[in-house]
Scaffold this motif. Structure first.
Motif, PDB file in Angstrom:
ATOM      1  N   LEU A  10      36.786   1.541  23.141  1.00  0.00           N
ATOM      2  CA  LEU A  10      37.467   2.641  22.459  1.00  0.00           C
ATOM      3  C   LEU A  10      38.211   2.144  21.220  1.00  0.00           C
ATOM      4  O   LEU A  10      38.273   2.832  20.196  1.00  0.00           O
TER       5      LEU A  10
ATOM      6  N   VAL B 279      29.569   3.797  21.293  1.00  0.00           N
ATOM      7  CA  VAL B 279      30.935   4.305  21.475  1.00  0.00           C
ATOM      8  C   VAL B 279      31.645   4.347  20.130  1.00  0.00           C
ATOM      9  O   VAL B 279      31.791   3.316  19.462  1.00  0.00           O
ATOM     10  N   GLY B 280      32.060   5.541  19.732  1.00  0.00           N
ATOM     11  CA  GLY B 280      32.790   5.662  18.478  1.00  0.00           C
ATOM     12  C   GLY B 280      34.226   5.174  18.616  1.00  0.00           C
ATOM     13  O   GLY B 280      34.882   5.395  19.637  1.00  0.00           O
ATOM     14  N   LYS B 281      34.721   4.501  17.596  1.00  0.00           N
ATOM     15  CA  LYS B 281      36.108   4.042  17.598  1.00  0.00           C
ATOM     16  C   LYS B 281      37.059   5.233  17.564  1.00  0.00           C
ATOM     17  O   LYS B 281      36.808   6.218  16.878  1.00  0.00           O
ATOM     18  N   VAL B 282      38.169   5.132  18.297  1.00  0.00           N
ATOM     19  CA  VAL B 282      39.147   6.217  18.322  1.00  0.00           C
ATOM     20  C   VAL B 282      40.409   5.792  17.569  1.00  0.00           C
ATOM     21  O   VAL B 282      40.604   4.620  17.247  1.00  0.00           O
TER      22      VAL B 282
ATOM     23  N   TYR C  80      37.705  -0.737  19.309  1.00  0.00           N
ATOM     24  CA  TYR C  80      36.916  -1.332  18.228  1.00  0.00           C
ATOM     25  C   TYR C  80      35.614  -0.598  17.954  1.00  0.00           C
ATOM     26  O   TYR C  80      35.046  -0.730  16.863  1.00  0.00           O
ATOM     27  N   GLY C  81      35.136   0.154  18.946  1.00  0.00           N
ATOM     28  CA  GLY C  81      33.871   0.854  18.792  1.00  0.00           C
ATOM     29  C   GLY C  81      32.686  -0.059  19.047  1.00  0.00           C
ATOM     30  O   GLY C  81      32.776  -1.281  18.920  1.00  0.00           O
ATOM     31  N   THR C  82      31.584   0.536  19.466  1.00  0.00           N
ATOM     32  CA  THR C  82      30.313  -0.166  19.632  1.00  0.00           C
ATOM     33  C   THR C  82      29.236   0.701  18.976  1.00  0.00           C
ATOM     34  O   THR C  82      29.554   1.705  18.341  1.00  0.00           O
ATOM     35  N   HIS C  83      27.986   0.326  19.152  1.00  0.00           N
ATOM     36  CA  HIS C  83      26.912   1.140  18.581  1.00  0.00           C
ATOM     37  C   HIS C  83      26.923   2.551  19.178  1.00  0.00           C
ATOM     38  O   HIS C  83      26.721   3.537  18.464  1.00  0.00           O
TER      39      HIS C  83
ATOM     40  N   ARG D  60      40.573  11.557  16.483  1.00  0.00           N
ATOM     41  CA  ARG D  60      39.741  10.994  17.557  1.00  0.00           C
ATOM     42  C   ARG D  60      40.648  10.345  18.608  1.00  0.00           C
ATOM     43  O   ARG D  60      41.379   9.409  18.308  1.00  0.00           O
TER      44      ARG D  60
END
Length: 317
Positions: free
Chosen positions: A256, A263-266, A258-261, A184
């Motif tokens: 990017l 946005v997926g963490k990369v 830490y990620g959010t609901h 990712r």
């Protein structure tokens, strides 16, 4: 008295018969319209002293500690409030109210003259990019130029792929070199004053060639309608992006990392940016909780062009 004094008329006003009465003063000319176009600053070194030349050539200094202290509250807010913080920060910095912080494919649609979906490479079709359910038109000439650039960049990077290497250095001992894609990746594409589909290409094509399973772009939305520029949308279509985060600055890097609901963490963040973006990248890579890598802290771009006097300067520019 109101505490103010009326200035005395000038000699020119008196000799031309102008009155000092404010009611009879000529109406001032309207202020010139603000010009937000990006202009190249030109300097002729031959006409500068040694001190002036040294000042012109001085590199800008990034005080990383100061910048990190400024971006930390932004990063912490995104970690705490997620998508809600992204929407609030985008409204604050980019002056755009977002319904959704992420858009998904498709990012492009080509429709032929008879209304049937056609080949995206067909010049006979009318095409438009997609920001969610919003259609954004793209200039056919721009699209053709992007197609050419995409093919060239992809050809160069595809040539760098290597087969796995396996060598038996001694009986029973085998050494191997195997290249595997990062699963990712987050690709930051600057927006703001300049649209940079070239950055999207130079980041997205290598990720596509390497075989990354998730390619997520992050770019600020355009002021006014809140859409992503059609050039970036089209590049996202070409490189097979799995999503576009409609945010810029430190808040995009935090999402990017830490990620959010939504946005997926990369696993790794690539791409240039301003001081806020650079400081945020440096901050998250040093946070063990983020567990994210970055390419490098990008500095200011520097370009030197040397030409002969009889060259085509318009072409060079």
């Amino acid at each position: 008295m109101n505490g103010t004094t009326q200035p005395s008329p000038t000699a020119e006003q008196l000799t031309n018969g102008h009155s000092s009465n404010p009611a009879e003063a000529p109406t001032p000319a309207p202020a010139p319209a603000k010009d937000d176009r990006i202009r190249m600053r030109s300097v002729t070194l031959n006409g500068l002293s040694a001190t002036e030349r040294s000042k012109v050539l001085q590199r800008p200094v990034l005080k990383s500690d100061d910048m990190i202290s400024k971006v930390r509250p932004i990063v912490d807010l995104v970690r705490k409030d997620g998508d809600k913080a992204l929407k609030e920060l985008t409204a604050k910095f980019d002056k755009v109210e977002l319904d959704s912080v992420v858009i998904r494919p498709p990012f492009f649609s080509a429709t032929s003259a008879n209304g049937v979906n056609g080949d995206s490479s067909s010049s006979a079709s009318t095409s438009y990019c997609l920001d969610g359910k919003t259609a954004v038109s793209i200039d056919p000439k721009v699209r053709e130029a992007i197609d050419t650039a995409y093919a060239n960049v992809k050809k160069f990077h595809a040539a760098q792929l290597t087969a796995p290497l396996s060598i038996e250095t001694m009986p029973g001992v085998t050494c191997q070199r195997i290249a595997k894609p990062i699963s990712r990746v987050g690709l930051y594409v600057p927006g703001g004053t300049a649209i940079l589909p070239s950055t999207a290409l130079m980041l997205g094509v290598p990720a596509q060639v390497a075989g990354c399973s998730e390619i997520v772009l992050a770019t600020p939305p355009r002021r006014g309608d809140g859409t992503v520029s059609p050039e970036v949308l089209y590049v996202a279509h070409l490189v097979g992006a799995t999503g576009i985060v409609k945010a810029g600055g430190a808040q995009a890097i935090a999402a990017l990392a830490y990620g959010t609901h939504a946005v997926g963490k990369v696993d790794k963040i690539f791409g240039p940016g301003n001081q806020w973006v650079t400081a945020a990248k440096m901050m998250v890579q040093n946070d063990s909780e983020a567990n994210v890598a970055i390419d490098m802290p990008a500095g200011p771009s520097e370009v030197l062009v040397r030409v002969l006097l009889f060259f085509y300067f318009d072409y060079i520019g």
